[in-house]
Design a protein around this motif. Structure first.
Motif, PDB file in Angstrom:
ATOM      1  N   ALA A  98      42.643  52.312  35.064  1.00  0.00           N
ATOM      2  CA  ALA A  98      42.021  51.200  35.861  1.00  0.00           C
ATOM      3  C   ALA A  98      43.043  50.289  36.447  1.00  0.00           C
ATOM      4  O   ALA A  98      42.748  50.074  37.775  1.00  0.00           O
ATOM      5  CB  ALA A  98      40.935  50.444  34.802  1.00  0.00           C
ATOM      6  N   CYS A  99      43.955  49.945  35.592  1.00  0.00           N
ATOM      7  CA  CYS A  99      45.067  49.032  36.286  1.00  0.00           C
ATOM      8  C   CYS A  99      45.820  49.643  37.433  1.00  0.00           C
ATOM      9  O   CYS A  99      45.965  49.111  38.524  1.00  0.00           O
ATOM     10  CB  CYS A  99      45.904  48.583  35.252  1.00  0.00           C
ATOM     11  SG  CYS A  99      45.190  47.522  33.878  1.00  0.00           S
ATOM     12  N   GLY A 100      46.154  50.989  37.143  1.00  0.00           N
ATOM     13  CA  GLY A 100      46.842  51.673  38.279  1.00  0.00           C
ATOM     14  C   GLY A 100      46.112  52.060  39.609  1.00  0.00           C
ATOM     15  O   GLY A 100      46.849  52.077  40.732  1.00  0.00           O
ATOM     16  N   ASP A 101      44.844  52.362  39.479  1.00  0.00           N
ATOM     17  CA  ASP A 101      44.026  52.676  40.512  1.00  0.00           C
ATOM     18  C   ASP A 101      43.726  51.397  41.344  1.00  0.00           C
ATOM     19  O   ASP A 101      43.880  51.667  42.686  1.00  0.00           O
ATOM     20  CB  ASP A 101      42.582  53.077  40.085  1.00  0.00           C
ATOM     21  CG  ASP A 101      42.715  54.550  39.471  1.00  0.00           C
ATOM     22  OD1 ASP A 101      43.679  55.322  39.696  1.00  0.00           O
ATOM     23  OD2 ASP A 101      41.850  54.714  38.856  1.00  0.00           O
ATOM     24  N   LEU A 104      49.050  44.833  38.443  1.00  0.00           N
ATOM     25  CA  LEU A 104      50.227  44.987  37.632  1.00  0.00           C
ATOM     26  C   LEU A 104      50.023  43.988  36.665  1.00  0.00           C
ATOM     27  O   LEU A 104      50.524  44.193  35.572  1.00  0.00           O
ATOM     28  CB  LEU A 104      51.361  44.789  38.727  1.00  0.00           C
ATOM     29  CG  LEU A 104      52.678  44.879  38.030  1.00  0.00           C
ATOM     30  CD1 LEU A 104      52.919  46.077  37.448  1.00  0.00           C
ATOM     31  CD2 LEU A 104      53.833  44.496  38.857  1.00  0.00           C
ATOM     32  N   PRO A 105      49.497  42.853  36.982  1.00  0.00           N
ATOM     33  CA  PRO A 105      49.761  41.865  35.715  1.00  0.00           C
ATOM     34  C   PRO A 105      49.036  42.278  34.448  1.00  0.00           C
ATOM     35  O   PRO A 105      49.266  42.112  33.425  1.00  0.00           O
ATOM     36  CB  PRO A 105      49.274  40.534  36.339  1.00  0.00           C
ATOM     37  CG  PRO A 105      49.420  40.540  37.874  1.00  0.00           C
ATOM     38  CD  PRO A 105      49.190  42.128  38.188  1.00  0.00           C
ATOM     39  N   GLU A 106      47.592  42.770  34.726  1.00  0.00           N
ATOM     40  CA  GLU A 106      46.759  43.328  33.928  1.00  0.00           C
ATOM     41  C   GLU A 106      47.443  44.462  33.233  1.00  0.00           C
ATOM     42  O   GLU A 106      47.334  44.651  31.883  1.00  0.00           O
ATOM     43  CB  GLU A 106      45.329  43.602  34.463  1.00  0.00           C
ATOM     44  CG  GLU A 106      44.597  42.365  34.771  1.00  0.00           C
ATOM     45  CD  GLU A 106      44.878  41.782  36.046  1.00  0.00           C
ATOM     46  OE1 GLU A 106      45.981  42.492  36.761  1.00  0.00           O
ATOM     47  OE2 GLU A 106      44.282  40.905  36.613  1.00  0.00           O
ATOM     48  N   GLY A 107      48.214  45.261  33.968  1.00  0.00           N
ATOM     49  CA  GLY A 107      48.785  46.682  33.532  1.00  0.00           C
ATOM     50  C   GLY A 107      49.849  45.913  32.413  1.00  0.00           C
ATOM     51  O   GLY A 107      50.015  46.752  31.416  1.00  0.00           O
ATOM     52  N   ILE A 108      50.601  44.700  32.736  1.00  0.00           N
ATOM     53  CA  ILE A 108      51.788  44.331  31.828  1.00  0.00           C
ATOM     54  C   ILE A 108      51.266  43.844  30.407  1.00  0.00           C
ATOM     55  O   ILE A 108      51.650  44.274  29.530  1.00  0.00           O
ATOM     56  CB  ILE A 108      52.634  43.546  32.681  1.00  0.00           C
ATOM     57  CG1 ILE A 108      53.248  44.146  33.817  1.00  0.00           C
ATOM     58  CG2 ILE A 108      53.379  42.864  31.573  1.00  0.00           C
ATOM     59  CD1 ILE A 108      53.901  43.150  34.720  1.00  0.00           C
ATOM     60  N   GLU A 109      49.922  43.323  30.745  1.00  0.00           N
ATOM     61  CA  GLU A 109      49.330  42.774  29.536  1.00  0.00           C
ATOM     62  C   GLU A 109      48.983  43.956  28.684  1.00  0.00           C
ATOM     63  O   GLU A 109      49.109  43.830  27.146  1.00  0.00           O
ATOM     64  CB  GLU A 109      48.254  41.871  29.838  1.00  0.00           C
ATOM     65  CG  GLU A 109      48.637  40.522  30.645  1.00  0.00           C
ATOM     66  CD  GLU A 109      47.366  39.895  30.830  1.00  0.00           C
ATOM     67  OE1 GLU A 109      46.228  40.274  30.350  1.00  0.00           O
ATOM     68  OE2 GLU A 109      47.341  39.012  31.661  1.00  0.00           O
ATOM     69  N   ALA A 110      48.437  44.920  29.141  1.00  0.00           N
ATOM     70  CA  ALA A 110      48.016  46.177  28.342  1.00  0.00           C
ATOM     71  C   ALA A 110      49.211  46.632  27.829  1.00  0.00           C
ATOM     72  O   ALA A 110      49.288  47.250  26.632  1.00  0.00           O
ATOM     73  CB  ALA A 110      47.330  47.187  29.155  1.00  0.00           C
ATOM     74  N   HIS A 111      50.192  46.712  28.607  1.00  0.00           N
ATOM     75  CA  HIS A 111      51.313  47.450  27.737  1.00  0.00           C
ATOM     76  C   HIS A 111      51.941  46.591  26.594  1.00  0.00           C
ATOM     77  O   HIS A 111      52.325  47.243  25.667  1.00  0.00           O
ATOM     78  CB  HIS A 111      52.641  47.511  29.081  1.00  0.00           C
ATOM     79  CG  HIS A 111      53.876  48.311  28.726  1.00  0.00           C
ATOM     80  ND1 HIS A 111      55.013  48.198  29.353  1.00  0.00           N
ATOM     81  CD2 HIS A 111      54.203  48.840  27.355  1.00  0.00           C
ATOM     82  CE1 HIS A 111      55.828  49.021  29.004  1.00  0.00           C
ATOM     83  NE2 HIS A 111      55.478  49.294  27.747  1.00  0.00           N
ATOM     84  N   CYS A 112      51.835  45.063  26.832  1.00  0.00           N
ATOM     85  CA  CYS A 112      52.422  44.537  25.690  1.00  0.00           C
ATOM     86  C   CYS A 112      51.330  44.725  24.495  1.00  0.00           C
ATOM     87  O   CYS A 112      51.917  44.845  23.357  1.00  0.00           O
ATOM     88  CB  CYS A 112      52.286  43.153  26.128  1.00  0.00           C
ATOM     89  SG  CYS A 112      53.512  42.615  27.297  1.00  0.00           S
ATOM     90  N   TYR A 113      49.960  44.875  24.785  1.00  0.00           N
ATOM     91  CA  TYR A 113      49.081  45.131  23.549  1.00  0.00           C
ATOM     92  C   TYR A 113      49.688  46.347  22.923  1.00  0.00           C
ATOM     93  O   TYR A 113      49.407  46.579  21.825  1.00  0.00           O
ATOM     94  CB  TYR A 113      47.772  45.216  24.169  1.00  0.00           C
ATOM     95  CG  TYR A 113      46.694  44.885  23.350  1.00  0.00           C
ATOM     96  CD1 TYR A 113      47.094  44.837  21.688  1.00  0.00           C
ATOM     97  CD2 TYR A 113      45.470  44.804  23.625  1.00  0.00           C
ATOM     98  CE1 TYR A 113      46.089  44.610  20.921  1.00  0.00           C
ATOM     99  CE2 TYR A 113      44.440  44.652  22.466  1.00  0.00           C
ATOM    100  CZ  TYR A 113      44.604  44.605  21.226  1.00  0.00           C
ATOM    101  OH  TYR A 113      43.449  44.158  20.546  1.00  0.00           O
TER     102      TYR A 113
END
Length: 728
Positions: free
Chosen positions: A324-327, A331-340
């Motif tokens: 969903a973040c990539g589509d 990027l900020p939400e994707g980085i947060e998901a990466h941290c999680y």
């Protein structure tokens, strides 16, 4: 203290249940000391203890220590089933043990033996011969009629993709249970044969409706996750309500997946909201459904709700969130998901890592994508394919091919998506020789030219100008979807074969393949380049009236290009002003380029000034407009345009071109002298220039007196350098 056989047996059983291998070794040593290992029950218990604790080498040694006289079917089954659970790595050991068991003759294989053997054979098509050998033994020993053996055999053939053999076994089974029905339906589902899966399910309802359980229902629903089978899926849904199966979480999850895959998000949401016991998989299915249907914000909102409800996400949840973040390039939400992900320890999961690489690539952070890839250098084709695709998506085509070559040299077998991505890189570079090598590898690896490889091959040959091979690949494709048709139509239209492209479009319609937006871009492009204005208008109306496709900016651009190429500049102006969407500056840029080619400087000046008003940052617009004013000797306007260009910080990007020679891509940039053979190339180029002038050929500089990219600085064009390199 004297230990009896029953007490040793009880101790070993306790060690096995609690997986205490250290204590089990002590009991094993004691049994050897007091001579109890020759007892069949104790010996089998030792073998079983080591096998269940994952110490198969010790289990095999204990088995051999028992001696052939003590081996029975339980002894063999302990080892066979334990090795079978190792997957592909244990398959060879399973068949070696099975053959020894048959040759030994002291124990006849039973249903549990065949279950382990068939399971081991299901891991690879290379094991099919061994599985068939075991099938023959099952028939010879009268085990094939057993429903447990039949279901295991059926499952083996289905997993190997041998559905015709699986169906023969299924039809000949004297007795069937829910496992048998579910295995056969799952086989059809794995082969994406929704029609056969549904027909078999209907037969089951007629013959044995009492056996329809949640496992059978989830199997048939997994086969129907396509829009063409949606009406069948709804019938199965109705039956689950009738039989009271909707209370099972796996059924709810399968129904949500079915409706989201068929773009019926409202129906999926109704099932999700009505589910009393939502598992993490239920949440993940709905989140992934939103992501796959382009509703990334709802996917993220649902993920927040999941967190608020104290439901722990799984790795599959994060795959959906990262997609969903990539589509949407969030990027900020994707980085947060990466941290999680790092916090929960999912970063080592291959599919999560692949989704991370894909997310960073779609957010144009290719360096971060590569770092994520390098953190988990596993021999996994999915991860490598994702990284290769990431390079292609970001225009790093040489890096994509370098990574593909590294993957091949490391001995990792690519899949069809890997091949398709590598071919797309070859298409973008016009790397004909490299593309041919990849084509040869597809034949070597037995991929064939189905979807998506056939479409990618066709595009590659077209982009390299080899329309004959492009056509051959297309005609040999066993199935042609809209992407395949688009590839061939695009290839012909972009290589000066516009009439053939239009004929292919009509053939596509006759065969019943419905065109999409990309198809009409290619068709309008063909009309533009062969001057069929009226035909282009008819196709432009056709896409809206017959197929209900609203024109996008690309279609309007093709129409403007078609009109200006035909010299209909006034009609083009009226068309641009009637466009119902914000087109920015692209349409006026097309007009400006056509005005230069047609030498319509008055209209070109009008288009150029419109671009200046709109604040264009495209250097070519400024240069073309200044060149038009220069051709009229309007020095004040030339200086005004140049000052405006400087004031807005617009810079001319240096021209770049390349050529493939001897499996290497040589790149040339205007003004750079880094190529190792640059001196020889310039010598050859000066000779060519002199020869052209002697033949009477001179460059047309009528509209480019201010283009400082030519001989006054001693540079040659980016097109001339690779041509000269090929002659050195």
């Amino acid at each position: 203290m004297r230990h009896s056989t029953p007490s040793l047996f009880s101790l070993l059983l306790r060690c096995t249940d609690q997986r205490i291998v250290k204590a089990g070794r002590s009991v094993h040593a004691l049994s050897i000391k007091i001579g109890s290992l020759e007892d069949r029950f104790v010996g089998n218990s030792v073998v079983n203890m080591y096998a269940k604790c994952g110490h198969l080498s010790n289990a095999a040694m204990a088995f051999e220590d028992m001696g052939a006289g003590c081996w029975d079917v339980v002894s063999w089954n302990c080892l066979i089933n334990s090795y079978s659970q190792l997957g592909l790595t244990g398959s060879a050991a399973v068949f070696d043990l099975f053959r020894r068991m048959v040759a030994h003759g002291g124990s006849r294989p039973n249903a549990f033996t065949f279950a382990g053997v068939f399971s081991a054979a299901s891991h690879s098509l290379e094991m099919a011969g061994w599985g068939m050998e075991a099938h023959c033994v099952a028939i010879k020993t009268d085990n094939s009629a057993d429903v447990f053996v039949g279901s295991s055999l059926l499952n083996m053939y289905c997993k190997l993709g041998l559905l015709s053999d699986a169906r023969k076994v299924f039809d000949r089974m004297p007795q069937k249970n829910s496992v048998s029905w579910a295995a056969m339906i799952s086989g059809y589902a794995s082969n994406r044969d929704g029609f056969e899966a549904f027909e078999l399910f209907r037969l089951m309802v007629v013959e044995d409706e009492c056996s329809v359980n949640e496992f059978v229902v989830t199997s048939v629903l997994s086969a129907l996750v396509s829009l063409e089978f949606l009406h069948m899926g709804r019938q199965v849904h109705d039956l689950t309500i009738k039989n009271g199966l909707v209370s099972f979480i796996p059924v709810d999850n399968s129904l949500i997946t079915l409706y989201t895959k068929c773009h019926c998000l409202d129906e999926a949401l109704v099932i999700f909201m009505s589910s009393d016991n939502k598992s993490p998989i239920t949440w993940s299915a709905m989140i992934t459904g939103y992501a796959q249907n382009g509703d990334s914000l709802k996917a993220l909102q649902l993920f927040c709700n999941m967190h608020s409800n104290d439901v722990s996400p799984t790795e599959f949840t994060f795959v959906g969130i990262l997609n969903a973040c990539g589509d949407q390039s969030l990027l900020p939400e994707g980085i947060e998901a990466h941290c999680y992900i790092l916090k929960l320890g999912f970063e080592t999961q291959v599919y999560v890592k692949s989704a991370l690489v894909d997310m960073y690539a779609k957010c144009f952070r290719i360096e971060d994508a590569r770092r994520a890839f390098d953190m988990l250098r596993e021999v996994d084709v999915v991860l490598w394919t994702t990284m290769i695709s990431a390079y292609v998506q970001n225009g790093e085509h040489e890096e994509a091919l370098t990574m593909y070559n590294k993957m091949e040299s490391d001995g990792l077998l690519p899949n069809n998506l890997t091949i398709a991505s590598a071919l797309r890189a070859c298409s973008s570079l016009a790397a004909f020789e490299h593309g041919k090598q990849i084509h040869a590898r597809t034949i070597k690896h037995g991929f064939g030219i189905g979807i998506p490889i056939g479409s990618a091959l066709s595009t590659m040959y077209a982009k390299c100008g080899n329309l004959e091979e492009c056509g051959h690949v297309f005609r040999r494709m066993p199935q042609k979807d809209v992407v395949a048709w688009n590839s061939i139509i695009s290839g012909y239209s972009q290589n000066g074969r516009g009439v053939d492209a239009l004929n292919l479009f009509e053939e596509m319609r006759l065969e019943g393949t419905e065109p999409d937006h990309v198809t009409f871009i290619n068709v309008l492009f063909a009309c533009s380049h062969i001057g069929l204005v009226e035909k282009g208008w008819s196709y432009f109306r056709l896409m809206q009236d017959e197929y209900g496709l609203a024109p996008k900016i690309e279609h309007f651009a093709c129409m403007v290009d078609m009109l200006t190429r035909a010299g209909k500049f006034e009609e083009a102006r009226e068309f641009i002003e009637s466009v119902p969407m914000d087109h920015g500056m692209c349409l006026w840029r097309i007009v400006l380029g056509s005005c230069r080619n047609k030498k319509n400087f008055h209209f070109g000046a009008y288009a150029g000034e419109r671009l200046m008003e709109l604040g264009s940052t495209d250097s070519s617009a400024y240069i073309l407009l200044s060149n038009i004013y220069a051709s009229w000797n309007r020095r004040d306007d030339v200086e005004r345009v140049r000052r405006l260009m400087k004031l807005r910080g617009v810079n001319k990007e240096p021209g770049c071109s390349w050529i493939e020679m001897k499996s290497r891509v040589h790149v040339f940039v205007i003004g750079e002298l880094l190529h190792p053979e640059i001196e020889d190339i310039y010598v050859e180029l000066r000779w060519l220039t002199k020869h052209m002038k002697e033949e009477g050929y001179f460059p047309d500089t009528g509209v480019a007196p201010y283009d400082h990219l030519m001989g006054d600085l001693g540079y040659f064009s980016e097109e001339e350098l690779p041509m000269s390199a090929s002659l050195c």
